[in-house]
Write an enzyme that holds these catalytic residues in place. Structure first.
Site, PDB file in Angstrom:
ATOM      1  CG  HIS A  17      -1.986  -0.968   1.225  1.00 42.72           C
ATOM      2  ND1 HIS A  17      -3.243  -0.718   0.717  1.00 42.72           N
ATOM      3  CD2 HIS A  17      -2.001  -2.235   1.658  1.00 42.72           C
ATOM      4  CE1 HIS A  17      -3.987  -1.805   0.860  1.00 42.72           C
ATOM      5  NE2 HIS A  17      -3.255  -2.745   1.425  1.00 42.72           N
ATOM      6  CE  LYS A  63      -6.563  13.961   0.417  1.00 42.42           C
ATOM      7  NZ  LYS A  63      -6.699  12.770  -0.367  1.00 42.42           N
ATOM      8  NE  ARG A  64      -3.763   9.970  10.268  1.00 41.12           N
ATOM      9  CZ  ARG A  64      -3.446   9.033  11.158  1.00 41.12           C
ATOM     10  NH1 ARG A  64      -4.286   8.055  11.412  1.00 41.12           N
ATOM     11  NH2 ARG A  64      -2.319   9.089  11.831  1.00 41.12           N
ATOM     12  CE  LYS A  89      -2.456  10.792   3.279  1.00 43.33           C
ATOM     13  NZ  LYS A  89      -3.056   9.902   2.267  1.00 43.33           N
ATOM     14  CB  THR A 102      -9.999   5.061  -1.183  1.00 43.96           C
ATOM     15  OG1 THR A 102      -9.483   5.367   0.114  1.00 43.96           O
ATOM     16  CG2 THR A 102      -9.331   3.801  -1.715  1.00 43.96           C
ATOM     17  CE  LYS A 155     -13.843   6.112   0.869  1.00 46.41           C
ATOM     18  NZ  LYS A 155     -12.910   6.214   2.019  1.00 46.41           N
TER      19      LYS A 155
HETATM   20  C1  26W Z   1       3.584   0.465  10.267  1.00 43.66           C
HETATM   21  C2  26W Z   1       3.173   1.875  10.003  1.00 43.66           C
HETATM   22  C3  26W Z   1       2.290   1.952   8.835  1.00 43.66           C
HETATM   23  C4  26W Z   1       0.916   2.042   9.027  1.00 43.66           C
HETATM   24  C5  26W Z   1       0.078   2.090   7.936  1.00 43.66           C
HETATM   25  C6  26W Z   1       2.803   1.937   7.574  1.00 43.66           C
HETATM   26  C7  26W Z   1       1.964   1.977   6.496  1.00 43.66           C
HETATM   27  C8  26W Z   1       0.612   2.050   6.677  1.00 43.66           C
HETATM   28  C9  26W Z   1      -0.315   2.029   5.485  1.00 43.66           C
HETATM   29  C10 26W Z   1       0.264   1.199   4.393  1.00 43.66           C
HETATM   30  C11 26W Z   1      -0.653   3.405   5.052  1.00 43.66           C
HETATM   31  C12 26W Z   1      -1.875   3.443   4.189  1.00 43.66           C
HETATM   32  O1  26W Z   1      -2.987   3.490   4.675  1.00 43.66           O
HETATM   33  N1  26W Z   1      -1.689   3.489   2.870  1.00 43.66           N
HETATM   34  C13 26W Z   1      -2.770   3.885   1.994  1.00 43.66           C
HETATM   35  O2  26W Z   1      -3.455   2.755   1.525  1.00 43.66           O
HETATM   36  C14 26W Z   1      -4.595   3.139   0.776  1.00 43.66           C
HETATM   37  C15 26W Z   1      -5.343   1.877   0.422  1.00 43.66           C
HETATM   38  O3  26W Z   1      -4.628   1.115  -0.489  1.00 43.66           O
HETATM   39  C16 26W Z   1      -4.192   3.946  -0.446  1.00 43.66           C
HETATM   40  O4  26W Z   1      -5.353   4.371  -1.102  1.00 43.66           O
HETATM   41  C17 26W Z   1      -3.363   5.142  -0.021  1.00 43.66           C
HETATM   42  O5  26W Z   1      -2.890   5.830  -1.161  1.00 43.66           O
HETATM   43  C18 26W Z   1      -2.215   4.700   0.848  1.00 43.66           C
HETATM   44  O6  26W Z   1      -1.507   5.821   1.362  1.00 43.66           O
END
Ligand code: 26W
Length: 813
Positions: free
Chosen positions: A359, A547-548, A553, A655, A659
């Site tokens: 992701h 978004k976060r 971003k 995503t 929406k």
């Molecule tokens: C371990 C710390 C950590 C926590 C969460 C590292 C990475 C993440 C996720 C991979 C971050 C995340 O939510 N990524 C998002 O995933 C979405 C679903 O596929 C994408 O639409 C977003 O672009 C992407 O940033």
């Protein structure tokens, strides 16, 4: 359950009397929520059992989606919708003087996720059930979900999210299905007839107790319901462990410490999004999920009485990012130590069972665990990881004898760190990215060596969102308008939304679409007015970025541009501008200083702009606190403009972009993530693209050549807003509050190219304004967005995962 409104009213009233012992006019909204959700849960329970029976009988292949996050939000409205009861219940309650909307507000959000990745998991569950697949979620029942955000003096303050306080009506505790998870201990090796046997002693055991949540598929005209299971694990102490400790001379305090350390495993969700932190407790959570999940998956498999040779034909295990990667060595351990398999056969079964989604390509998000930590927490699992690494590196050395650098780069364990993405790729049969551009970057850059080694494993699955929650439930009027115009087949075939294209210039349709948008804007405005006591101009353009909060971003770029608009209005009071309301919603990771400063900056600008009589009729800024699934459902249907402005190459997919598009907002965006695929369908006429491309960005990173200070010095608009960050006056109260933001641009050479993209961003906003002035054209574009959004239903995505990765089929269809 009930055939019509009258029957519903009768049953509901009977329940109120028998369960609460109160007359209807004395019940609170909370009472109504409880009664209603229990009625539905009980009814769903019977259908759930029926689906489970059917799955056992059919022996269809089942998929298990392992994820540390499921950001499901509220369930009442969605369950009513999927069960086909929404209208009946809404109207029935109305007859009794009760508003369903108000009742829905009683439910706490299940916020067991950070953002995109967790919400995607929730959308996928909805699609799996609605399409009739046997696909279940497996996660952790955190006692506290993502923190609740309060804004105090413009700053983010985090409060615990005690979402279980009033109970979670949809779950069922299944104490009879609890399993033991073991940590630590020493591995003993024993040799018998030339074979090695491993067992672990002196481990610490904890119970993993499952809480099952029914995932109710959209019924539509199906004769039966399809209800899958989201199984969330909770950690509880093992009494025998405590007894053992006491018997071996341990004291009462050790016992209490053990209890506390066990409960902490499922206590809270780590609030980090895209930033990896190597905390021991987080690793414990990961293994806890993998071990408990696998035991329950294999228990179900054991009922089939098949050899484990057939495991990959009956079961698919999907890992949502690398967080559950330990499932790979854990499955190896079970196959070898408990089921008697040799290495090669166990490895073959494991790789054919597991698949993995990546992701993110942000290097700071890639998980690398210190080898020592894994060794201490799961010694036998570590031995297996070590062996996987040894064999993997040996294979690489045979293949690339003259390229030791490549081998070193690809190693799973290197420099005493375990690279989880490498383990996930080596131990699975499919690796997918989440949008075409993201997958290309994985293949051509970030994971290039792995792609060369295993080209057939890499594939793309562009993300999607469930149109049931994000269109039908969040925007019921738009949903009705669509169905009144083209019939309701689009509900089960969302790509048929293109049917509304023929109305894109139809005056009557346009008028209705405009009225619905206006109504949604008023709805959001009254939420804002109620909560913050500020009046919102619903005739203004609602420009939304939700978004976060993350530097890549670029909420910072957005607010810098707002500052520029303010300066422009101040210097030219007569400037004819379509009124704009900029709406932000974003949580920052608690330790992310720059992100928190950005929130403070947005609130500071909001405070100035909204209170300045010279501009407040034209320009407004709102930061809505505690952005969450339920708040998203209020904001998104009301948006005119969708801000998707990440630095190209950084946002894997996005995503929220989908929406907002599905609800008729027009996107201002970069060529990043899934924006690229939206643009392919919408073209320049229906989307406002700006800024560097991913290739340009990556070239700058590789070869240099960007100088932020040059832009600062040559563009007076930019110089003015950047200086305002550290010059008390228009916005800042002092010279230091926004100093780090300032320095990130100039001393840090603007890592995310905000200054570089500023000009084309501002130009795109000018175009948006011009476009909005022509309402007919704007509505046409908005309808085009809705019409083309069917591709981004997660039903399409899940169909592709099912046929191309998991090889599963809908049950009984
Ligand atoms: C371990 C710390 C950590 C926590 C969460 C590292 C990475 C993440 C996720 C991979 C971050 C995340 O939510 N990524 C998002 O995933 C979405 C679903 O596929 C994408 O639409 C977003 O672009 C992407 O940033």
């Amino acid at each position: 359950m009930f055939k019509n409104k009258e029957e519903f009213k009768q049953i509901f009233q009977n329940n109120v009397v028998s369960k609460l012992g109160k007359p209807l006019d004395e019940v609170s909204n909370e009472d109504v929520y409880t009664i209603l959700s229990r009625m539905l849960r009980e009814f769903a329970g019977r259908e759930w059992a029926a689906t489970n029976r059917e799955l056992r009988q059919d022996q269809e292949k089942q998929v298990y989606y392992l994820s540390l996050e499921f950001l499901i939000g509220r369930l009442l409205g969605n369950n009513l919708l999927n069960m086909g009861m929404l209208k009946t219940v809404k109207e029935g309650l109305e007859d009794l003087g009760i508003s369903l909307g108000e009742i829905e507000e009683e439910e706490a959000d299940a916020g067991l996720g950070n953002g995109g990745l967790g919400r995607l998991a929730a959308c996928f569950l909805d699609s799996l059930a609605s399409l009739g697949y046997a696909g279940h979620g497996c996660g952790i029942r955190y006692q506290y979900g993502l923190f609740e955000q309060k804004i105090v003096d413009g700053n983010q303050v985090e409060l615990p999210d005690d979402w279980l306080q009033k109970g979670f009506e949809w779950e069922v505790r299944r104490a009879d299905r609890k399993v033991e998870v073991r940590f630590g201990g020493q591995v003993e090796t024993r040799e018998e007839d030339g074979e090695l046997y491993f067992s672990t002693r002196d481990y610490e055991a904890v119970w993993a107790v499952p809480y099952d949540v029914p995932v109710i598929g959209y019924k539509g005209s199906n004769p039966d319901y399809h209800i899958n299971t989201l199984r969330l694990w909770s950690a509880e102490p093992v009494r025998e462990m405590a007894n053992r400790n006491m018997a071996s001379g341990g004291n009462y305090y050790n016992y209490l410490n053990y209890n506390r350390s066990v409960e902490s495993i499922s206590e809270f969700l780590y609030p980090d999004d895209s930033h990896y932190e190597g905390r021991l407790l987080r690793l414990k959570q990961q293994y806890f999920l993998c071990s408990a999940g696998l035991q329950s998956i294999l228990r179900t498999y054991d009922k089939l009485n098949l050899s484990y040779d057939h495991l990959p034909d009956q079961i698919a295990i999907h890992i949502n990012d690398t967080h559950p990667t330990l499932v790979i060595p854990e499955l190896m351990r079970i196959l070898m130590d408990e089921k008697g398999y040799g290495w090669d056969a166990a490895w073959d079964i494991t790789c054919r069972t597991v698949s993995y989604t990546n992701h993110t390509i942000l290097s700071e998000a890639l998980e690398r665990w210190p080898a020592q930590m894994i060794r201490e927490l799961m010694p036998r699992v570590y031995m297996i990881i070590d062996e996987i690494n040894t064999r993997f590196c040996k294979m690489l050395m045979d293949k690339y004898p003259d390229d030791p650098d490549r081998v070193a780069h690809m190693a799973i364990v290197y420099d005493d760190q375990v690279k989880m993405a490498h383990l996930a790729i080596a131990g699975s049969h499919s690796i997918n990215g989440v949008a075409a551009l993201h997958t290309d970057i994985l293949k051509e850059r970030e994971m290039r060596n792995f792609y060369e080694l295993y080209p057939q494993r890499f594939n793309n699955k562009t993300n999607g969102i469930t149109h049931r929650r994000w269109l039908m439930h969040a925007n019921p009027e738009l949903c009705d308008l669509i169905s009144d115009s083209i019939g309701s087949r689009w509900i089960t075939h969302p790509q048929e939304l293109v049917g509304i294209l023929k109305y894109s210039e139809d005056a009557a349709f346009q008028e209705k679409a405009a009225a619905i948008k206006q109504h949604n804007k008023q709805h959001l405005a009254s939420y804002i007015e109620q909560k913050y006591g500020t009046v919102v101009n619903t005739e203004s353009i609602f420009d939304v970025q939700v978004k976060r909060l993350h530097a890549y971003k670029r909420q910072f770029l957005n607010i810098l541009h707002v500052m520029y608009l303010y300066n422009q209005l101040k210097s030219m009071p007569s400037h004819d501008m379509v009124p704009r309301t900029f709406i932000f919603g974003a949580k920052a990771a608690p330790g992310y200083y720059l992100a928190k400063s950005t929130i403070k900056l947005i609130n500071t600008v909001a405070n100035v702009v909204n209170n300045d009589p010279d501009v407040k009729d034209k320009l407004n800024v709102f930061f809505l606190e505690n952005y969450s699934v339920s708040l998203a459902e209020k904001i998104i249907p009301a948006a005119d403009v969708s801000e998707q402005i990440s630095t190209a190459s950084k946002e894997a997919s996005g995503t929220g972009n989908m929406k907002l598009m599905m609800n008729g907002a027009l996107t201002i965006g970069t060529m990043d993530g899934a924006n690229v695929e939206m643009y392919e369908m919408l073209g320049d006429a229906n989307m406002f693209m700006f800024g560097l491309t991913a290739d340009q960005v990556m070239n700058y990173y590789q070869h240099g050549g960007y100088n932020a200070r040059d832009i600062y010095n040559s563009d007076p608009r930019i110089k003015e807003v950047v200086d305002q960050l550290v010059t008390p006056g228009a916005f800042a109260q002092n010279s230091y509050e926004f100093d780090s933001l300032y320095r990130s641009l100039l001393d840090g050479n603007d890592e995310y190219f905000m200054l570089k993209d500023f000009d084309s961003y501002a130009e795109s906003h000018v175009q948006i304004e011009a476009a909005y002035r022509n309402q007919k054209d704007w509505l046409k574009r908005s309808i085009h967005n809705i019409a083309h959004s069917g591709k981004f239903s997660s039903d399409r995505t899940i169909g592709q995962y099912a046929s191309e990765i998991w090889k599963i089929h809908p049950v009984n269809k």
